[in-house]
Design an enzyme around this catalytic site. Structure first.
Site, short mmCIF file in Angstrom:
data_model
loop_
_atom_site.label_atom_id
_atom_site.label_comp_id
_atom_site.label_asym_id
_atom_site.label_seq_id
_atom_site.Cartn_x
_atom_site.Cartn_y
_atom_site.Cartn_z
N GLY A 221 -26.59 -26.50 9.40
CA GLY A 221 -27.96 -27.20 9.13
C GLY A 221 -28.11 -28.02 10.24
O GLY A 221 -29.27 -28.68 10.00
N SER B 293 -24.62 -33.10 9.46
CA SER B 293 -25.32 -32.04 9.07
C SER B 293 -24.64 -31.25 8.07
O SER B 293 -23.70 -31.36 7.84
CB SER B 293 -25.88 -31.15 10.08
OG SER B 293 -24.81 -30.59 10.41
N ASP B 294 -25.62 -30.58 7.03
CA ASP B 294 -24.71 -29.45 6.15
C ASP B 294 -23.90 -28.49 7.08
O ASP B 294 -24.86 -28.34 8.15
CB ASP B 294 -25.80 -29.26 4.94
CG ASP B 294 -24.92 -28.45 3.86
OD1 ASP B 294 -23.98 -28.23 4.26
OD2 ASP B 294 -25.70 -28.18 2.89
N TRP B 295 -23.39 -27.74 6.70
CA TRP B 295 -22.64 -26.75 7.23
C TRP B 295 -23.65 -25.66 8.03
O TRP B 295 -24.51 -24.90 7.03
CB TRP B 295 -21.68 -26.01 6.49
CG TRP B 295 -20.46 -26.78 6.65
CD1 TRP B 295 -19.18 -26.13 6.92
CD2 TRP B 295 -20.23 -28.03 6.59
NE1 TRP B 295 -18.10 -27.18 6.79
CE2 TRP B 295 -18.72 -28.25 6.74
CE3 TRP B 295 -20.83 -29.27 6.24
CZ2 TRP B 295 -18.17 -29.68 6.66
CZ3 TRP B 295 -20.17 -30.42 6.47
CH2 TRP B 295 -18.62 -30.66 6.48
N TYR C 222 -30.16 -29.14 4.04
CA TYR C 222 -30.67 -27.99 5.01
C TYR C 222 -32.24 -27.86 5.14
O TYR C 222 -32.70 -27.61 5.97
CB TYR C 222 -30.08 -26.76 4.30
CG TYR C 222 -28.97 -26.25 4.50
CD1 TYR C 222 -28.26 -26.18 5.53
CD2 TYR C 222 -28.18 -26.01 3.06
CE1 TYR C 222 -27.05 -25.95 5.50
CE2 TYR C 222 -26.78 -25.45 3.15
CZ TYR C 222 -26.33 -25.35 4.27
OH TYR C 222 -24.91 -25.04 4.43
#
Ligand code: BGC
Length: 827
Positions: A219, A215-217, A184
């Site tokens: 992010g 990507s991170d959730w 993030y």
């Protein structure tokens, strides 16, 4: 199909379809992939008690095994579980580092050392992927603490970045991990999901890595910058920045069509790689055995005066402490695993193993869980009498305040209710008309076994009321942070209400939450237990005095380890410290079992006879602990983190970014033991430390050229077991760059781990030769000007030992510019 259509099809694949899945497109050979959270297990679709799964030891526990085989076996089991649930990508391992012991997700990290984290992270990945399920190394990079994780901007020098924080990810890439997740946070001014230097220069050009980077959730922050930086997949769906917007960026001329094509090629490769995952699952008992042995292999015996452990056959035992009956098996993040009914507490397992030798159980201090489960009090669902748990009904509330009839009804066996996006009967949160509200009611019938005060606890993302037999007895709850329902539940305000109940008289209990629309999620948490008697500690001390051995179960709850939040203290709860001190004062054979997954303070350690650190050990905690305490299994762990004498001794104590959002890694590479070495600070228990039961003697050390030529050299030791019992030794190798004056180069670590081997020792007297390979990389440093690793030419010391401070032998060697190593006289 014309070109434009094809671009739209391709672009669509670059963003997820929903929270857990991606889009499919047979024409481009991309399957709909299912991505599910780890790393302690395979989370279910529902993320609650209706979807149970196996729970493995946490990352710091696995790191404490220092055992590739153990970690790979856990990875295999999780890969198999994932395959059986049709999961393509398991979101783990977490390869960030325990830069600070205050880090909220330290329990997921493989400790404080990049080499250990890299080797064991790679073993986990190899295990998972052997079942045709992709691992996803996360979070690239420097998401080492949680405070402000969505926005903080890590300021880190390039040498530290490569030698410390990227090193575990490089090991994952070398192990062939099929996916990685961008963190993030920002690194040196850019969000990781749009960091060309990381996603393209490092991953693709320097490491030649061909996996998918997602990507991170939530992010992802941009379309063009993310795509051109090298992000392949935005998660979760529906698309916000990639997907259709990617086609738009190509048409606008901002992004090359080949960039989108390349992302889809990588997704197609991932689809192919995971297409064959049809692993049969092994019998449940075998699966649990893997987790049981891994847990025992992770327990670190920090001290063992007068050989108080293993317990002798005739000793009577007082079991003391709240964590014996309410242990913390795992952390409190979204990746929580719902446990099955087979799980046994340490108290239950010890009673089973020791029978009447357990003379007493006394909690001695209040339980650490913020909201204790009501289930031990045997609640029955109010509207389907006989069914254990709660009846949950869902209602709408009109603008006039009228509550509808139930629109849906569930029977649930949990006090943690969370709903994403929509609720049964009520529908989508976003669609609740302005001025109206939703209402959820969880109801049970309870017949207390004893008279007295019961404390009921509740929290929620709306206004929560407690009703006893229809009468309001308390109010609380809080407003949801729109994106952080777990945050609101797990670190929001809890309301506690004492209620007098009479033994044998049934009462109806309703927890009722009213909430308005909007937001992505809602949640309510509730529970309760009989109020603790005033003489809790005195009773425990009395029981401890009467037994031969006292075992105090101390520790933290899962709420100590969260996403988005770090800890402000490394101390155990004050009541537990007091309990430990008082029990140690009356029983010289006191064993303290610490159920905490990070470097907790142990100022009382000198007074306890034995201390065993058990991390967040996963679901087989109870049976594994009983085996280790009785000596049926070896406590196999060695510390993957340093335990300090004082909080201030740690390299990094504050994890808060500065007002401008910067989080400066001012300590450079000096984290963990490297910091203690640099400041000549004595830790309470040093990195690598841990005792075993078997008596293993170190004989001669050796160092010689690898006859196969595959490695630079082999270094090792001959061990002698006089054990009489099977045991484990962990041989550790540290490299020390020497200057001409014999001092440490300023700002550089004095020593760093370059090799280790976990060795099983047989009960028969035997000589065992351990060889550990050394490679050029172990004697190399990142050259920022050249943008590459270079051997550090000069003199080195190679240390062989049982820990970073218990060194058995030192070799002096010389490494030249070409990375060749010479032994013998080196001037
Ligand atoms: C976490 C990730 C996790 C993802 C999906 C994020 O909040 O940082 O580790 O994989 O959620 O649940």
């Amino acid at each position: 199909m014309n070109d434009l259509d094809d671009l739209d099809l391709l672009a669509r694949l670059t963003a997820g379809a929903d929270m857990q899945t991606t889009h499919r497109d047979p024409e481009h050979h991309v399957r709909a992939l299912r991505l599910v959270d780890g790393p302690m297990g395979v989370t279910g679709r529902l993320l609650d008690e209706r979807d149970v799964s196996l729970l493995a030891p946490c990352g710091s526990a696995l790191a404490a095994t220092w055992n590739r085989a153990t970690v790979e076996a856990v990875g295999e089991l999780l890969g198999e579980q994932a395959a059986a649930r049709d999961v393509d990508v398991l979101l783990g391992p977490n390869l960030n580092l325990s830069r600070s012991p205050a880090g909220g997700r330290d329990f997921e990290h493989f400790g404080e050392d990049p080499y250990l984290a890299g080797v064991l992270g790679a073993a986990w990945i190899t295990g998972v992927q052997s079942k045709g399920v992709a691992a996803c190394a996360k979070h690239l990079v420097c998401n080492d603490t949680e405070t402000g994780r969505h926005g903080y901007d890590v300021q880190v020098d390039e040498q530290t970045l490569h030698e410390v924080y990227l090193a575990p990810f490089a090991a994952a890439a070398r192990a062939g991990v099929w996916a990685m997740m961008a963190a993030y946070n920002k690194v040196n001014g850019r969000h990781c999901a749009e960091h060309h230097g990381l996603l393209t220069r490092v991953l693709r050009e320097q490491w030649d890595w061909d996996g998918v980077v997602m990507s991170d959730w939530f992010g992802t922050h941009s379309t063009t910058a993310s795509l051109t930086a090298g992000l392949d997949l935005e998660m979760p769906g529906p698309a916000r920045y990639l997907g259709p917007a990617a086609a738009g960026a190509v048409r606008a001329g901002d992004v090359a069509a080949s960039t989108v094509e390349r992302a889809v090629e990588r997704l197609a490769l991932l689809s192919r790689r995971t297409a064959g995952r049809t692993a049969p699952t092994r019998p449940a008992a075998e699966a649990r055995r893997v987790l049981h042995e891994a847990a025992a292999d992770s327990f670190v015996l920090l001290k063992n005066d007068r050989t108080v452990l293993p317990l002798s056959d005739d000793t009577s035992v007082a079991v003391i402490g709240p964590q014996a009956d309410e242990p913390a098996y795992q952390g409190g993040t979204f990746a929580r695993i719902a446990l099955g009914p087979e799980v046994r507490t340490p108290l239950a397992a010890l009673r089973e193993a020791l029978g009447p030798r357990v003379t007493a159980y006394e909690p001695g201090a209040p339980s650490e869980s913020r909201v204790p489960s009501l289930l031990p009090l045997d609640p029955r669902a109010a509207d389907s009498p006989g069914a254990p748990g709660f009846t949950v009904t869902y209602h709408r509330v009109g603008t006039d305040g009228a509550v509808s009839e139930p629109l849906a009804t569930d029977t649930r066996a949990t006090g943690i209710l969370v709903w994403f996006t929509e609720l049964p009967g009520i529908g989508a949160l976003a669609d609740l008309p302005t001025g109206s509200a939703g209402l959820v009611r969880a109801s049970c019938l309870l017949t207390p076994e004893t008279d007295g005060t019961y404390d009921f606890h509740f929290a929620g993302t709306g206004d929560v009321r407690l009703l006893i037999d229809g009468q309001e007895s308390g109010r609380g709850g809080s407003r949801a942070l729109p994106a952080d329902v777990m945050g609101a539940l797990l670190h929001g305000d809890i309301t506690r209400v004492p209620v007098e109940l009479t033994a044998g008289r049934q009462v109806r209990i309703d927890f009722e939450m009213r909430f308005t629309g909007g937001g992505r999620a809602q949640g309510m948490q509730f529970g309760g237990r009989a109020a603790a008697p005033a003489d809790l500690a005195a009773r425990a001390v009395h029981a401890a005095r009467a037994a031969d051995t006292a075992i105090v179960f101390a520790g933290v709850s899962q709420d100590s380890s969260l996403e988005s939040q770090d800890r402000d203290s490394l101390a155990l709860p004050a009541a537990q410290i007091d309990l430990i001190e008082r029990v140690c004062a009356v029983n010289p054979r006191t064993v303290v079992v610490v159920n905490a997954p990070f470097a907790v303070d142990m100022p009382w350690a000198d007074r306890a006879a034995a201390v065993l650190l058990t991390w967040f050990p996963g679901q087989e905690y109870g049976p594994a602990l009983a085996d280790v305490l009785t000596g049926a299994l070896e406590p196999g762990g060695r510390l993957p983190v340093t335990l300090a004498r004082a909080d201030a001794d740690h390299a990094v104590t504050s994890t808060a970014p500065s007002d401008d959002g910067r989080l400066t890694y001012a300590e450079g590479p000096l984290i963990g033991y490297r910091h203690f070495d640099a400041l000549h600070t004595t830790p309470r228990f040093c990195f690598g430390h841990g005792l075993g039961y078997a008596d293993v003697r170190w004989r001669a050390a050796h160092l010689y050229a690898d006859p196969t030529g595959r490695h630079l050299a082999l270094v090792g030791v001959t061990l002698d077991s006089a054990a009489g019992r099977p045991g484990k030794e962990v041989v550790q190798v540290y490299a020390v760059p020497l200057t001409d004056t014999g001092t440490v180069e300023p700002g550089r670590p004095e020593q760093h781990l370059v090799g280790f081997a976990a060795v099983e020792v047989s009960p028969e007297p035997a000589e065992l030769r351990v060889d550990i390979p050394l490679d050029v990389r172990d004697f190399s440093m990142w050259d920022t000007r050249a943008g590459t690793w270079k051997p550090r030419a000069g003199r080195w010391e190679i240390r062989l030992g049982r820990s970073s401070r218990d060194i058995f032998h030192r070799f002096r060697v010389y490494v030249d510019q070409a990375g060749d190593l010479r032994t013998g006289p080196i001037g």
